[in-house]
Design an enzyme around this catalytic site. Structure first.
Site, PDB file in Angstrom:
ATOM      1  N   CYS A  81       0.627  -1.144   0.296  1.00 30.82           N
ATOM      2  CA  CYS A  81      -0.006   0.082  -0.005  1.00 30.82           C
ATOM      3  C   CYS A  81       1.011   1.595   0.101  1.00 30.82           C
ATOM      4  CB  CYS A  81      -0.303   0.006   1.209  1.00 30.82           C
ATOM      5  SG  CYS A  81      -2.545   1.574   0.560  1.00 30.82           S
TER       6      CYS A  81
ATOM      7  N   HIS B 244      -3.757  -6.313   1.503  1.00 31.08           N
ATOM      8  CA  HIS B 244      -3.269  -5.993   2.182  1.00 31.08           C
ATOM      9  C   HIS B 244      -3.758  -7.297   2.237  1.00 31.08           C
ATOM     10  CE1 HIS B 244      -2.357  -2.273   3.435  1.00 31.08           C
ATOM     11  NE2 HIS B 244      -3.054  -1.989   3.251  1.00 31.08           N
TER      12      HIS B 244
END
Length: 483
Positions: free
Chosen positions: A333, A430
């Site tokens: 991310c 994630h």
């Protein structure tokens, strides 16, 4: 409305989140339809709920312990710190803007309506709702308009049990002091207390329990010993990461810089659980270990600010040296965005820095955008052709030549980027290491023979052991009778 009990702490990090998760599993084991609820949470460790919004990761785990889908209503107000003075405000799963100091204090009474609406929805059809407070109810400077602790308890008429942490010391003073500070109306909501994280012979604490009751008039619901199962469950707060110490030398060292606004660090938990892997959390002021085979740049709530912090610590130079030694790097991310040549923030979404040079380890660029991507996804790893389940929580769009070698495929589009030599990788996903087959193949590519651990089963086993420990140490019948 469903019966409910609220667990508040004498301070932060006393173990409320894990206790509530364990008690959720206890109630489920007893055949109750139980649900978790936390009116207000402050954490960058967020999850995407099953109904598609953001909630605290702790409430996601508590829902798992209950055996029910997670919902935005289980954590209606989520604050995600992004600067020293302000946080992103999430209400019922959706971004509502920025909350700053005094402005948020003035806003809280307006949020009570959303909190009570969510509380009613969570309780609909449930036998029991276990509510978790935030921080301490004794912070009298925050009492006016409170929605997190006694403000909620008095408004919803929910009985309170106080949790004290004996491991940090001063638990007697913490409980008695809380009793002294609380105004009479709030004190009347407290039905008793319990002690958490006890080491040694619990019988030696009997006189102290009696003393606490004598000073406060509150009954004791028991003393929870230090339970090993807790270490196998995801931690909610980054303060837990700060306590990590290096253990015996393992086959693979994974180094993780502790960025100031680190987020979703439970991405690392499946790696920590692998017997051949040691995850080293590197605090500011310390160097990345030279023997690391993999450096993970984790998610962050403020990519640009944490990139500046990374440089201030000299980790950018150490990353280059790590790569020259043949090491691997994975950015997740915000960490993925840092790996590129440039990050542009023309609208100032993250702050005053509108354009910054990245680490240059991937040939990509990122442009921040106001619209936030929040979703659970099913994907396929293009590194090992293995299925992945994960989630995305990010702002920004990334492009560049290295995107031609994607990390994963999500539906009809690609995710992430991989360098030409395959040693630098980045993804917006994630939770990728929770996929057992992917994790084992990933580790094998780094020269480590991954075990046969099923991570999700290990979490379920830990919840089961936690529930057994709580059944053995607490007056569960007395606790549940409060509701």
């Amino acid at each position: 409305m469903a019966r409910a009990i609220m667990f508040q702490g004498t301070g932060s990090d006393v173990g409320k989140s894990v206790l509530v998760a364990g008690l959720c599993r206890v109630a489920r084991n007893r055949g109750l339809k139980v649900r978790p609820f936390k009116p207000q949470n402050m954490s960058n460790n967020a999850a995407v709920s099953d109904d598609g919004g953001e909630i605290g990761r702790a409430q996601w785990l508590q829902a798992l312990a209950c055996g029910v889908p997670s919902s935005v209503h289980m954590n209606p107000v989520l604050l995600k710190p992004q600067t020293d003075m302000g946080s992103q405000l999430i209400v019922q799963g959706q971004v509502r803007g920025e909350a700053r100091g005094r402005y948020y204090q003035e806003l809280k009474p307006q949020l009570m309506a959303a909190v009570m609406e969510s509380f009613a929805k969570v309780g609909d059809g449930a036998d029991l709702v276990l509510v978790e407070g935030a921080g301490s109810p004794a912070e009298i400077n925050l009492r006016a308009g409170d929605i997190a602790n006694m403000g909620f308890a008095t408004h919803a008429d929910v009985p309170v049990v106080l949790v004290g942490d004996i491991d940090r010391g001063g638990v007697i003073a913490s409980l008695v002091g809380t009793h002294t500070i609380l105004p009479q109306e709030d004190r009347a909501m407290v039905r008793g207390f319990l002690i958490n994280k006890f080491r040694g012979d619990i019988s030696l604490f009997d006189d102290s329990l009696a003393a606490i009751t004598r000073f406060t008039g509150w009954r004791s619901f028991g003393v929870v010993p230090w339970l090993k199962a807790v270490s196998r469950l995801p931690a909610e707060d980054s303060v837990v990461l700060e306590r990590a110490v290096r253990g015996d030398k393992k086959a693979l060292i994974v180094a993780v810089p502790m960025l100031p606004r680190i987020a979703n660090f439970d991405d690392l938990d499946p790696l920590k659980a692998e017997p051949a892997v040691e995850v080293v959390m590197v605090p500011p002021g310390s160097s990345l270990p030279a023997d690391a085979g993999l450096v993970v740049l984790p998610g962050t709530k403020s990519t640009i600010a944490d990139l500046l912090a990374l440089r201030e610590n000299g980790w950018d130079r150490e990353l280059v040296a790590h790569v020259k030694r043949g090491g691997h790097v994975l950015g997740i991310c915000g960490g993925f965005q840092m790996l590129g040549r440039r990050i542009s923030d023309p609208a100032g979404i993250e702050g005053n820095v509108r354009d910054i040079e990245g680490l240059g380890l991937l040939d990509i660029e990122t442009m921040t955008e106001p619209e936030k991507v929040v979703r659970n996804v099913e994907a396929v790893s293009l590194l090992h052709d293995e299925p992945l389940e994960g989630y995305e929580i990010h702002i920004g769009r990334t492009s560049g030549p290295d995107m031609a070698r994607p990390f994963a495929r999500i539906g009809d589009h690609d995710d992430g980027a991989v360098s030409p030599d395959g040693r630098i990788m980045g993804t917006y996903l994630h939770g990728v290491f929770s996929a057992d087959r992917f994790r084992h193949h990933f580790l094998r590519a780094l020269g480590v023979e991954g075990g046969q651990m099923n991570y999700r089963e290990s979490v379920e086993e830990a919840l089961g052991e936690l529930a057994e420990g709580l059944e053995a140490s607490l007056d569960i019948d007395g606790l549940f009778a409060l509701a």
